[in-house]
Design an enzyme around this catalytic site. Structure first.
Site, PDB file in Angstrom:
ATOM      1  N   PRO A   1       0.857 -29.838 -34.436  1.00 36.40           N
ATOM      2  CA  PRO A   1      -0.274 -29.969 -35.069  1.00 36.40           C
ATOM      3  C   PRO A   1      -0.890 -28.438 -34.888  1.00 36.40           C
ATOM      4  CG  PRO A   1      -0.880 -30.632 -33.052  1.00 36.40           C
ATOM      5  CD  PRO A   1       0.645 -30.640 -33.310  1.00 36.40           C
ATOM      6  N   CYS A   2       0.126 -27.415 -35.701  1.00 39.73           N
ATOM      7  CA  CYS A   2      -0.391 -26.032 -35.823  1.00 39.73           C
ATOM      8  C   CYS A   2      -1.880 -25.747 -36.282  1.00 39.73           C
ATOM      9  CB  CYS A   2       0.635 -25.200 -36.763  1.00 39.73           C
ATOM     10  SG  CYS A   2       1.203 -25.496 -38.103  1.00 39.73           S
ATOM     11  N   HIS A   3      -2.339 -26.863 -37.136  1.00 42.87           N
ATOM     12  CA  HIS A   3      -3.473 -26.639 -37.876  1.00 42.87           C
ATOM     13  C   HIS A   3      -4.747 -26.858 -36.766  1.00 42.87           C
ATOM     14  CE1 HIS A   3      -2.642 -30.823 -37.682  1.00 42.87           C
ATOM     15  NE2 HIS A   3      -4.193 -31.173 -37.364  1.00 42.87           N
TER      16      HIS A   3
END
Length: 122
Positions: A54-56
């Site tokens: 989850p780089c967001h």
């Protein structure tokens, strides 16, 4: 599948620890990795596992939403940052109209050590 460096694997493994509905910062992630926020951003820019890794969920230390998929501020289309905000809102994380985190309690930095020989969760 692009080749992944050992550093990128570690970044993705650490980032995978951030729970849904929480965010961390490039700086907090860099401290956990004993690295720099720019190096973390570079690894996240190349994340082939998004949104599973989850780089967001990684934002700027100021609380600003930051970049997504290689774009920092509004890209010419603005689509990447809009997508990041959409993903975070879907997890209950809200930002004001200027792009800053509303609820500081959403910040998370409870990283646990990850050894060198790891594999991304994908």
């Amino acid at each position: 599948m692009p080749s992944i460096t050992e550093f990128q694997e570690r970044v993705y493994a650490y980032l995978s620890q951030v729970p849904e509905g929480k965010v961390t910062t490039y700086n907090a992630l860099a401290r956990a990795l004993k690295s720099s926020p720019r190096a973390v951003g570079g690894a996240l820019r190349r994340n082939p596992y998004a949104p599973i890794v989850p780089c967001h969920r990684c934002i700027a230390a100021t609380g600003y939403v930051g970049g997504f998929l290689g774009d920092w501020h509004d890209a010419p289309s603005g689509q990447n940052q809009s997508r990041k905000l959409e993903l975070l809102r879907g997890e209950g994380v809200e930002f004001d109209t200027r792009g800053y985190l509303v609820d500081k309690e959403r910040r998370w930095d409870g990283f646990k050590h990850v050894g060198k020989k790891i594999r991304s969760p994908c």
